[in-house]
Write an enzyme that holds these catalytic residues in place. Structure first.
Site, mmCIF file in Angstrom:
data_model
loop_
_atom_site.group_PDB
_atom_site.id
_atom_site.type_symbol
_atom_site.label_atom_id
_atom_site.label_comp_id
_atom_site.label_asym_id
_atom_site.label_seq_id
_atom_site.Cartn_x
_atom_site.Cartn_y
_atom_site.Cartn_z
ATOM 1 N N SER A 1 59.789 42.253 62.011
ATOM 2 C CA SER A 1 60.617 42.658 60.883
ATOM 3 C C SER A 1 62.054 42.814 61.362
ATOM 4 O O SER A 1 62.347 42.684 62.552
ATOM 5 C CB SER A 1 60.119 43.988 60.316
ATOM 6 O OG SER A 1 60.503 45.027 61.189
ATOM 7 N N LYS A 2 62.916 43.101 60.398
ATOM 8 C CA LYS A 2 64.344 43.283 60.706
ATOM 9 C C LYS A 2 64.557 44.268 61.853
ATOM 10 O O LYS A 2 65.493 44.148 62.626
ATOM 11 C CB LYS A 2 65.068 43.795 59.468
ATOM 12 C CG LYS A 2 65.459 42.683 58.521
ATOM 13 C CD LYS A 2 66.876 42.911 57.981
ATOM 14 C CE LYS A 2 67.420 41.673 57.315
ATOM 15 N NZ LYS A 2 66.930 41.500 55.943
ATOM 16 N N ARG A 3 63.654 45.248 61.927
ATOM 17 C CA ARG A 3 63.801 46.271 62.979
ATOM 18 C C ARG A 3 63.683 45.682 64.385
ATOM 19 O O ARG A 3 64.095 46.270 65.357
ATOM 20 C CB ARG A 3 62.764 47.380 62.780
ATOM 21 C CG ARG A 3 63.331 48.576 62.034
ATOM 22 C CD ARG A 3 62.241 49.450 61.532
ATOM 23 N NE ARG A 3 61.493 48.748 60.485
ATOM 24 C CZ ARG A 3 60.195 48.870 60.254
ATOM 25 N NH1 ARG A 3 59.479 49.663 60.985
ATOM 26 N NH2 ARG A 3 59.612 48.214 59.283
#
Ligand code: GLU
Length: 476
Positions: A250-252
């Protein structure tokens, strides 16, 4: 029947690596089958969809070499067809209006929670009498349209990646909303599962290839296909891309969008090559470095894994270095010169640039390394502790003095390496130090540190740019 597949991205963000990988598997399958790869922009979420995201998605696909056939379909332009589909389902009794208010639904969910039941719509308005409907309308209630999901139904398909799949109607959360809330005699905004079926059917899609997070949607969509009497396509659910901890990337996890990979200095060839390895394994003997064309000739779903694919930066870096080392000097020059120009650097001439690239290219992993490794040839380098130490010693000082003395008498134009070697020898003699010490000091003065590429070539390039003596003078 000729294969027709599609990518259906929602332009609510930039092109994500997961979507790009789905695009790639669609593209490879179509190419292998001699079929068509189509695009549909699913822009019905008016608030989150943005034209710049559509642009970024199309640009990213083009950059990766995933060209598409036919003009992309814009989903928001097809609302009339979507509503006609809903009307048909209403007319035939597969769908109905549900007048439950948001408050009533919230109360229903609270009760379910209290009883420890999973949240689901309890189908309360499935069989309203005419009288009940009239009353709700008279109350001025708005309504959503729901599609009936029979609890005892079993939805099954043979997934091209995951084999036989089956799903119970009872596990789909109750009758599903296919149109958002609207005045009771209207049809509100059509929703994803309905819209996808109508659009895939009208685009004559034969195979729906998408991420495994869509499996429960597939079950719902099959019910809609059946109700509308449309031929059901084949389905293939690709494995998710996972981070190093085994969770969905994910973006994280940092970089996930294709344009970010590009900006970091990854080549489209390496990234596309790497993405094929995210979930697909090459046949024996094919190695891991290949072009899309090569993969397309052997691609099929039997070699796509069911398990999630872990993202491996080391492998991507290795592939990127391979690609850069395969490129011709001209191609490298074409890609790296714009980076130098963007940095505001003045480039002496083409042959100088070519020689500089030849010097640094064995150390390139990312295209942007072509900027960092070239920096000391354009900008005065910082003096690092090892370089500074060398230049402060007596021998270091004598070396620089000796070198400058010889260069003043006999400047080197940076071209004949033999001449440079002689200069080093003479400078060492006049400074009364070993040639190795002069070389070490020269490197420290030119690059600010004791590490770097071949010294004579480095010196030659700086001499040709008219920078060698100035750099030496700084340390007297
Ligand atoms: N717009 C959906 C998505 O981006 C499409 C899914 C599908 O391929 O049906 O996830």
């Amino acid at each position: 029947m000729k294969v027709r597949v599609r990518l259906a991205p929602s332009p609510t963000g930039t092109l994500h690596i997961g979507t790009a990988r789905t695009a790639l598997f669609n593209w490879l399958f179509a190419a292998n089958e001699g079929g068509k790869f189509l695009l549909r922009i699913e822009d019905t979420d008016k608030e989150r969809s943005k034209p710049e995201f559509t642009e970024n998605i199309l640009e990213g696909l083009k950059w990766l070499g995933l060209s598409w056939d036919e003009t992309p379909i814009i989903q928001s332009e097809r609302v009339k067809e979507h509503k006609q589909g809903i009307q048909k389902l209403l007319d035939q009794g597969f769908a109905y209006r549900c007048y439950a208010t948001e408050e009533e639904l919230a109360e229903m969910r609270t009760l379910q929670k209290l009883r420890g039941q999973p949240p689901r719509y309890d189908n309360r308005h499935r069989n309203l009498s005419n009288k009940e409907e009239t009353t709700f309308k008279a109350e001025g209630r708005t309504a959503v349209v729901r599609f009936r999901i029979e609890e005892q139904s079993i939805i099954a398909w043979d997934d091209l990646i995951r084999g036989h799949m089956s799903w119970k109607g009872a596990d789909l959360g109750g009758d599903m909303v296919i149109a958002r809330r609207a005045q009771a005699d209207e049809i509100g905004d059509p929703l994803y599962n309905l819209v996808v079926v109508i659009d895939d059917a009208s685009m004559n899609i034969t195979h729906v290839i998408r991420g495994e997070d869509h499996i429960s949607n597939t079950a719902k969509q099959i019910l809609i296909y059946k109700a509308l009497g449309i031929q059901i396509p084949e389905f293939a659910h690709t494995p998710l891309i996972l981070n190093s901890e085994g969770r969905k990337l994910s973006k994280r996890d940092g970089v996930t969008s294709i344009s970010e990979f590009k900006n970091m200095g990854y080549t489209s060839e390496a990234l596309a090559n790497y993405m094929t390895l995210l979930g697909w394994s090459a046949p024996e003997g094919m190695g891991e470095r290949f072009s899309l064309k090569e993969v397309s000739s052997v691609f099929n779903f039997s070699r796509v894994n069911k398990a999630g694919a872990k993202f491996d930066w080391d492998k991507l870096n290795w592939l990127n270095a391979q690609v850069l080392h395969e490129w011709s000097p001209e191609k490298l020059l074409q890609e790296i010169i714009p980076l130098w120009i963007a940095a505001g650097w003045e480039i002496p001439d083409k042959s100088w640039s070519k020689d500089l690239l030849e010097l640094i290219s064995p150390s390139l992993t990312l295209l942007t390394d072509g900027l960092e490794l070239s920096r000391p040839f354009f900008e005065e380098p910082n003096l690092l502790p090892d370089g500074s130490k060398q230049l402060q010693t007596n021998e270091g000082q004598q070396s620089i003095r000796g070198l400058l003395q010889e260069l003043e008498k006999n400047p080197w134009d940076g071209r004949e390496n033999q001449k440079a070697k002689e200069l080093l020898k003479v400078a060492a003699e006049s400074a009364g130090v070993k040639k190795g010490v002069v070389m070490k000091s020269l490197r420290a003065a030119l690059l600010g540190c004791l590490q770097g590429p071949d010294l004579i070539t480095t010196w030659g390039l700086l001499a040709r740019a008219g920078k060698d003596r100035t750099r030496l003078r700084r340390f007297l």
